[in-house]
Enzyme design. Structure first.
Site, PDB file in Angstrom:
ATOM      1  N   TYR A  34       1.164  -3.447  -7.169  1.00  0.00           N
ATOM      2  CA  TYR A  34       0.619  -3.061  -8.480  1.00  0.00           C
ATOM      3  C   TYR A  34       1.544  -3.528  -9.605  1.00  0.00           C
ATOM      4  O   TYR A  34       1.091  -4.113 -10.598  1.00  0.00           O
ATOM      5  CB  TYR A  34       0.426  -1.551  -8.548  1.00  0.00           C
ATOM      6  CG  TYR A  34      -0.072  -1.071  -9.890  1.00  0.00           C
ATOM      7  CD1 TYR A  34       0.810  -0.508 -10.822  1.00  0.00           C
ATOM      8  CD2 TYR A  34      -1.411  -1.191 -10.242  1.00  0.00           C
ATOM      9  CE1 TYR A  34       0.366  -0.089 -12.060  1.00  0.00           C
ATOM     10  CE2 TYR A  34      -1.870  -0.782 -11.481  1.00  0.00           C
ATOM     11  CZ  TYR A  34      -0.978  -0.224 -12.381  1.00  0.00           C
ATOM     12  OH  TYR A  34      -1.421   0.183 -13.603  1.00  0.00           O
ATOM     13  N   SER A  35       2.852  -3.280  -9.443  1.00  0.00           N
ATOM     14  CA  SER A  35       3.803  -3.691 -10.480  1.00  0.00           C
ATOM     15  C   SER A  35       3.805  -5.205 -10.644  1.00  0.00           C
ATOM     16  O   SER A  35       3.890  -5.728 -11.760  1.00  0.00           O
ATOM     17  CB  SER A  35       5.213  -3.201 -10.126  1.00  0.00           C
ATOM     18  OG  SER A  35       5.248  -1.793 -10.068  1.00  0.00           O
ATOM     19  N   LYS A 114      -8.668  -4.182   4.644  1.00  0.00           N
ATOM     20  CA  LYS A 114      -7.656  -5.124   4.156  1.00  0.00           C
ATOM     21  C   LYS A 114      -6.337  -4.768   4.835  1.00  0.00           C
ATOM     22  O   LYS A 114      -5.582  -3.921   4.357  1.00  0.00           O
ATOM     23  CB  LYS A 114      -7.511  -5.057   2.637  1.00  0.00           C
ATOM     24  CG  LYS A 114      -6.576  -6.128   2.089  1.00  0.00           C
ATOM     25  CD  LYS A 114      -6.457  -6.057   0.584  1.00  0.00           C
ATOM     26  CE  LYS A 114      -5.581  -7.192   0.064  1.00  0.00           C
ATOM     27  NZ  LYS A 114      -4.218  -7.184   0.635  1.00  0.00           N
ATOM     28  N   LYS A 285     -17.114  -8.516   0.274  1.00  0.00           N
ATOM     29  CA  LYS A 285     -17.550  -9.910   0.189  1.00  0.00           C
ATOM     30  C   LYS A 285     -19.065  -9.979   0.032  1.00  0.00           C
ATOM     31  O   LYS A 285     -19.783  -9.175   0.637  1.00  0.00           O
ATOM     32  CB  LYS A 285     -17.140 -10.685   1.446  1.00  0.00           C
ATOM     33  CG  LYS A 285     -15.641 -10.754   1.674  1.00  0.00           C
ATOM     34  CD  LYS A 285     -15.306 -11.435   2.994  1.00  0.00           C
ATOM     35  CE  LYS A 285     -13.792 -11.480   3.212  1.00  0.00           C
ATOM     36  NZ  LYS A 285     -13.445 -12.044   4.533  1.00  0.00           N
TER      37      LYS A 285
END
Length: 663
Positions: A34-35, A114, A285
């Site tokens: 995220y960072s 994922k 997807k």
């Protein structure tokens, strides 16, 4: 985003390049995903506003995952791009709207786990496993066939109903169980533990010994299929892969609407903690292959796919104590000692607290019940406090005014607190550990535990002392056996020939990381020129700002630092100057190493070959210039003989390296 200068832009580029290197090449992430994404978006915004500032090496130009140089690079059959990330349902809705606008109607979607692993492309020829490549830069990847072939869940031969030639793409990972087994083995051998399963999987794929890789129980989950016999849907492709013997993790699901996708996202989040492997989100997807083809791709991402990232896993536990460590540059860092808790597949008992300001900002106190997260960081971080459980007797924590190791007064800087005592044993121990580490001189058999033991018995008290160690010294150390002594001394001897950028990194010059060290080596070529460089000369180098330049000048102006370098040279350390193309006698020549070398490690041999312009490959081919055969050389030697290639022993290699000539 406030006003920024070009120096700010260069600093951000430099920072992200280093994060890319740590994440994709070393497999040692330094910040959370995220960072990283926040910083990358900031960089993209700056480049939109100031296109004239954009440099050719900007991280926005690349996908990351640069080749390590240890494996040959091979083109992909089709681009192997990354998938764009979203972190909220609102961003996901924007993806849906964008997709439907491009298509003109609402498509169906497929959804899959994922897995937090390493992306690979695997080719089959005549239904037999033929080759495996890393993602690389998306256009070319490294040949990691030998290590991928050790994955037990990967079929070596496909059934007759499969196409003769095909490619699957998937994620290589370690299950939590395999990860725990690997770290237990690391502990037994006195080696550093891996921070998380992804790091371990990435490191395993880069091992030069496939036998060692086979011990680590890698796994593979397939997420894509490329074949001339195209099917209607992505979901059907995954079903076929499963039928042909591939592992497809996490029950992929077809979703007919946005709402079904959101419901499935929530279902998986609820079961996430019970999964046998680490996941950091789900991938959505467009299911219809024809629709995917219509949507196409950008230079970096597929338009028909998006990754919805979950928040990092969180656990609640007790902060039992705050201990202060002294780093290699003297900076005092508080570390939280926690009641052990299981988080993201590993046992957590420590967390980073960064500095006094961070502790005050969050009002963290000893005895608090705290919330801990583990993203991609080496150790977790405290993200919150359960104030309902705070004791009325708790008190704010303060950084000590004296160094906890040498008990000398510390100095408060803008953010950090630093021990400036050059003789402080705490800072020196950290400095020596880093000096010998993989990130610096990479001295095999001299890990943190060995350094600490030698430091505690008084055999080493500075980095240069490493090169003065003798067999007689080491025989006095409890637990050292003859073979381990010989291995360590051989590694130290090999480390005496060191590339300039490696040494500059290893010296722990404040604010100078590996990318800065490379820039210095490229510009000045020799160590003497770096040492004598003026502030103006240093600031003329792209990426070296006033703060870094001043730090370099201050470091080399200190007598003790110059004396340390002089002593290393007296003890036989040779700094290999950066070679220009004209001075690189091995330029363009490809070498393959096989068997065990006696006078230096394989890594050291590779670095010396590269310092003279040569390349090192993991496989033998007609383009190989010479094969270096050590003891117990195997199949690579046989193949070299069959091809009529030049075969050198270690002595011949050393003669060439020392002479810096192939004549």
């Amino acid at each position: 985003m406030g006003a920024v200068s070009r120096d700010d832009y260069i600093a951000l580029c430099t920072e992200l390049v280093e994060h890319d290197r740590c994440y994709y090449v070393l497999n040692q992430p330094t910040i959370s995903d995220y960072s990283y994404d926040v910083k990358m978006r900031e960089l993209q915004e700056i480049e939109v506003q100031h296109p004239e500032w954009k440099v050719s090496w900007s991280p926005t130009m690349y996908l990351g995952d640069r080749p390590s140089g240890q494996f040959p690079v091979v083109p992909h059959s089709s681009p192997m791009l990354s998938i764009a990330n979203v972190y909220s349902l609102q961003e996901l809705e924007e993806f849906f709207s964008r997709t439907e606008k491009l298509l003109g109607y609402s498509p169906g979607y497929s959804l899959e786990l994922k897995i937090d692993g390493i992306a690979v492309a695997i080719r089959y020829e005549k239904r037999l496993f033929a080759q495996a490549l890393s993602r690389g830069n998306g256009v070319k990847g490294e040949d990691i066939t030998a290590n991928v072939s050790t994955i037990r869940s990967l079929p070596m031969r496909l059934p007759q109903e499969a196409p003769e030639d095909l490619e699957v793409r998937g994620e290589v990972f370690l299950s939590y169980e395999a990860f725990e087994e690997l770290n237990a083995c690391q502990r037994e051998q006195g080696k550093l533990e891996f921070a998380n399963p992804r790091n371990a999987a990435g490191g395993t794929l880069k091992l030069l010994s496939s036998k060692e890789a086979a011990k680590r129980k890698l796994d593979l989950s397939v997420y894509g299929l490329i074949t001339d016999q195209k099917k209607r849907s992505h979901f059907e492709n995954l079903q076929l892969c499963s039928q042909w013997g591939f592992f497809v993790a996490g029950m992929p699901k077809q979703c007919r609407s946005r709402q079904e996708v959101v419901e499935r996202i929530r279902e998986i989040e609820e079961m996430r903690a019970a999964l046998p492997m680490a996941i950091d989100g789900v991938v959505i997807k467009v299911d219809n292959i024809a629709h995917q083809d219509r949507l196409g791709l950008t230079s970096k991402h597929y338009r028909w796919a998006i990754a919805y990232k979950y928040a990092p896993e969180r656990a609640e536990t007790i902060l039992e104590d705050i201990v202060v460590q002294v780093g290699k540059t003297g900076i005092l860092t508080p570390v939280a000692e926690l009641a052990p808790v299981f988080l993201s597949g590993s046992r957590v008992s420590r967390a980073s607290l960064y500095n006094q300001d961070e502790i005050e900002k969050k009002d963290i106190r000893i005895g608090d019940s705290v919330y801990v997260e583990k993203g991609g960081e080496v150790i977790p971080k405290i993200v919150g406090i359960n104030l309902a459980k705070r004791s009325l007797e708790s008190e704010p924590w303060k950084m000590p005014s004296l160094c906890p190791v040498c008990h000398e007064p510390v100095v408060k800087e803008k953010v950090s607190v630093r021990c400036i005592n050059p003789l402080c044993s705490g800072g020196m121990l950290e400095k020596i550990c880093f000096f010998a580490s993989k990130s610096a001189l990479n001295i095999d058999h001299l890990g943190e535990k060995v350094v600490t033991k030698l430091f505690e018995v008084g055999l080493i008290s500075s980095c240069s002392d490493i090169f003065a160690l003798t067999e007689e010294d080491l025989k006095q150390v409890p637990g050292f056996k003859d073979r381990s002594i010989q291995n360590l001394l051989a590694s130290i001897a090999g480390a005496k020939k060191v590339a300039l950028d490696r040494l500059l990194t290893a010296l722990s010059i404040p604010f100078v990381g590996s990318s800065g060290a490379i820039a210095l080596a490229d510009h000045f070529v020799t160590l003497d020129k770096v040492i004598e460089a003026s502030l103006d000369e240093l600031m003329s180098i792209e990426g070296i700002g006033p703060k870094v330049a001043a730090s370099i000048v201050a470091f080399f102006s200190k007598h003790e630092n110059r004396e340390e370098i002089r002593r290393m040279q007296e003890l036989g350390v040779q700094v290999l100057s950066k070679q220009s193309d004209k001075e690189a006698p091995l330029q363009g020549k490809v070498f393959v190493l096989t068997g065990t070398l006696q006078q230096m490690t394989r890594t050291q041999a590779e670095e010396r070959i590269r310092s003279l312009g040569g390349k090192v490959s993991s496989s033998v081919s007609k383009s190989t210039y010479a094969v270096i055969a050590g003891s117990e050389a195997g199949g690579k030697l046989k193949k070299a003989q069959d091809l009529g290639l030049s075969i050198w022993n270690e002595s011949e290699l050393l003669r060439i390296l020392d002479a810096k000539s192939v004549s």
